[in-house]
Design a protein around this motif. Sequence first.
Motif, mmCIF file in Angstrom:
data_model
loop_
_atom_site.group_PDB
_atom_site.id
_atom_site.type_symbol
_atom_site.label_atom_id
_atom_site.label_comp_id
_atom_site.label_asym_id
_atom_site.label_seq_id
_atom_site.Cartn_x
_atom_site.Cartn_y
_atom_site.Cartn_z
ATOM 1 N N ILE A 136 -7.780 -1.709 -18.151
ATOM 2 C CA ILE A 136 -6.573 -1.156 -19.048
ATOM 3 C C ILE A 136 -5.949 -0.195 -18.090
ATOM 4 O O ILE A 136 -6.635 0.905 -17.730
ATOM 5 C CB ILE A 136 -7.371 -0.611 -20.001
ATOM 6 N N HIS A 137 -4.837 -0.131 -17.821
ATOM 7 C CA HIS A 137 -3.818 0.554 -17.084
ATOM 8 C C HIS A 137 -3.161 1.653 -17.772
ATOM 9 O O HIS A 137 -2.991 2.528 -17.144
ATOM 10 C CB HIS A 137 -2.932 -0.423 -16.221
ATOM 11 N N ALA A 138 -2.742 1.437 -19.016
ATOM 12 C CA ALA A 138 -2.160 2.506 -19.837
ATOM 13 C C ALA A 138 -2.154 2.217 -21.296
ATOM 14 O O ALA A 138 -2.627 1.101 -21.790
ATOM 15 C CB ALA A 138 -0.655 2.419 -19.438
ATOM 16 N N MET A 139 -1.769 3.272 -21.881
ATOM 17 C CA MET A 139 -1.946 3.217 -23.393
ATOM 18 C C MET A 139 -0.774 3.684 -24.143
ATOM 19 O O MET A 139 -0.243 5.005 -23.574
ATOM 20 C CB MET A 139 -3.241 4.130 -23.851
ATOM 21 N N ARG A 140 -0.109 3.272 -24.960
ATOM 22 C CA ARG A 140 1.129 3.860 -25.678
ATOM 23 C C ARG A 140 0.867 3.839 -27.141
ATOM 24 O O ARG A 140 0.350 2.951 -27.794
ATOM 25 C CB ARG A 140 2.269 3.256 -25.126
ATOM 26 N N SER A 141 1.708 4.738 -27.889
ATOM 27 C CA SER A 141 1.913 4.555 -29.388
ATOM 28 C C SER A 141 3.058 5.290 -29.710
ATOM 29 O O SER A 141 3.709 5.976 -29.053
ATOM 30 C CB SER A 141 0.708 5.228 -30.084
ATOM 31 N N TRP A 142 3.600 4.869 -30.925
ATOM 32 C CA TRP A 142 4.727 5.347 -31.468
ATOM 33 C C TRP A 142 4.726 5.135 -32.974
ATOM 34 O O TRP A 142 4.127 4.345 -33.518
ATOM 35 C CB TRP A 142 6.049 5.063 -30.611
ATOM 36 N N VAL A 143 5.352 5.925 -33.775
ATOM 37 C CA VAL A 143 5.861 6.137 -35.321
ATOM 38 C C VAL A 143 7.139 5.684 -35.330
ATOM 39 O O VAL A 143 8.083 6.221 -35.021
ATOM 40 C CB VAL A 143 5.354 7.403 -35.810
ATOM 41 N N ASP A 144 7.535 4.681 -36.040
ATOM 42 C CA ASP A 144 8.760 4.038 -36.342
ATOM 43 C C ASP A 144 9.284 5.050 -37.638
ATOM 44 O O ASP A 144 8.607 5.728 -38.221
ATOM 45 C CB ASP A 144 9.126 2.885 -36.500
ATOM 46 N N THR A 145 10.612 4.867 -37.651
ATOM 47 C CA THR A 145 11.285 5.854 -38.807
ATOM 48 C C THR A 145 10.654 5.435 -40.166
ATOM 49 O O THR A 145 10.927 6.045 -41.204
ATOM 50 C CB THR A 145 12.821 5.279 -38.733
ATOM 51 N N ASP A 146 10.146 4.265 -40.396
ATOM 52 C CA ASP A 146 9.353 3.683 -41.581
ATOM 53 C C ASP A 146 7.829 4.486 -41.661
ATOM 54 O O ASP A 146 7.320 4.298 -42.616
ATOM 55 C CB ASP A 146 9.240 2.308 -41.972
ATOM 56 N N GLY A 147 7.643 5.148 -40.636
ATOM 57 C CA GLY A 147 6.467 5.760 -40.880
ATOM 58 C C GLY A 147 5.103 4.716 -40.294
ATOM 59 O O GLY A 147 3.968 5.186 -40.380
ATOM 60 N N ASN A 148 5.488 3.797 -39.799
ATOM 61 C CA ASN A 148 4.381 2.787 -39.240
ATOM 62 C C ASN A 148 4.159 3.101 -37.864
ATOM 63 O O ASN A 148 4.784 3.278 -36.926
ATOM 64 C CB ASN A 148 4.887 1.219 -38.940
#
Length: 504
Positions: A451-463
Amino acid sequence: TLCGISINSAIHSFSLCTMGNGCQSSQATFTMAQVKAKDAAGDTSAPTLNDPFDYEKDVEGAEVFDLQALLLSHLTEQSEEATDAAATTSAPPLLPGLPFASQFSLSYNTAVLNGWVKQTSPACAAAAVAGAINALCGKTRTDIGAYKQATVVALLDAVLCERLDDHVRKASTAIVANARPLLAALEDEMERDGHPMHSKLKGIQKKVVWKCIRSLVVRKEEERKAAPAPCASDVTAASSETTPQPTVFERIAYGLRQSDATSVTADEDDDDEEGEGDSKGGDKHSAVTVELFVQKQATSSSTRTTAGKTSVTGSKQSAEAEETSSLSGPAVGKRDLEPVVVLSEKWKTSIYNMVGCRIGLAALRRTKPSTAYFGNWGVKSAVNAASDLLEINVVASSFMGKAAKGVRIENCISHKDVKDVIDAQWNALLAAFNAKHKVLLYHLKNHYALIHAMRSWVDTDGNVVRQILTARKGQQPRHWISFEEVRETLLGWGGYQIMVIYRK
């Protein structure tokens, strides 16, 4: 060696802070309009578990790619054509996806990105471990002394030789005879059958092995019958000293006959789905206690009454059926017999595990080595061997996966996990990824990769969207896989795990 990026979509720039091996920090600021997301691997699709991937090796060419494009690729569901069209406009678009996200977080490990090595054959376990060792030792794949796939293959060879010796001892105990002659003769028999031990046997291995064992014992019995009879004086002299013992082939022949008599042959047809040798589960062995018989050199007619004895039913009818049966090997015939030993109930399991290990060793020694036999135990064994060789304290353990009997897993997951529990699992994985002197290795379907990287985000709908960067085939980082899919894979079988390799 670790990097973290946090972005707020309310601004059009972000800060990147890295910490190198020399503990010197550097910071740079980029405008989003300057960053274009391209996939260095040229693959914008999101493959599923059912896609027919080729796990043989990495793509040709240098291990060079656009890091920013890789880390920031596939942030939206745009088609490849739409992405290309956007890239050719006079005004470059903002970073894809981020204008539609309220929060964005990214972590990557420079040591892993610099330390992974190419997989040159179906030896993903060896290549992944080599990359992990390089990362933990602060070496890049081009450094002198850096681990390569071949380095770990050599370590696994030594591990498997010891394991084979152990399986031979267990098989010898189960059949009360030296099992090595059987193993050597079976190797020739499989070659004669057109399925040499080093060939690809996935899906048919167990069936081929037992077919060849049956053919072998028949051949040995025919050779025994064709051999000239010993002189009467030799027989008398031998019988006065010891009772003749059956050969390993005669023992196997009688054991197979008893299995056939009780219809216990399913264990000769079913193969392990994952093709990882004896790491996935045991054999469905016969529960029948099998008595063996040898010719008795007796003159008293009273001793001949034991000729019809059997431990399956104890009846005269079953004994007569045994004398005339030829389904699984040479017929016993009407001759003076005497019970001398009892086979282990798990004798077929022991024999198959021994042969399976030998097949795994043959596959490991091919021109293009394969580590298909090795499971998670093989990864841990390779790490231990590397630790002893390098004289550093490196350990591998199971970090995340489904609860399995006899396996200690730091973070167990379940189909019943609720949102808060899943959130905590992601946070635990992220904390382990960002920890010093730790590397995460993912055992996905039919493959091992770092595993080289991890990422996350929250879209405008809250998902919330969470992803890890790994490789579905080969070792070059190229595929962003959602945490939902990761959990689905881990829940599919207890052997699928995320392992942590770390220096103490």
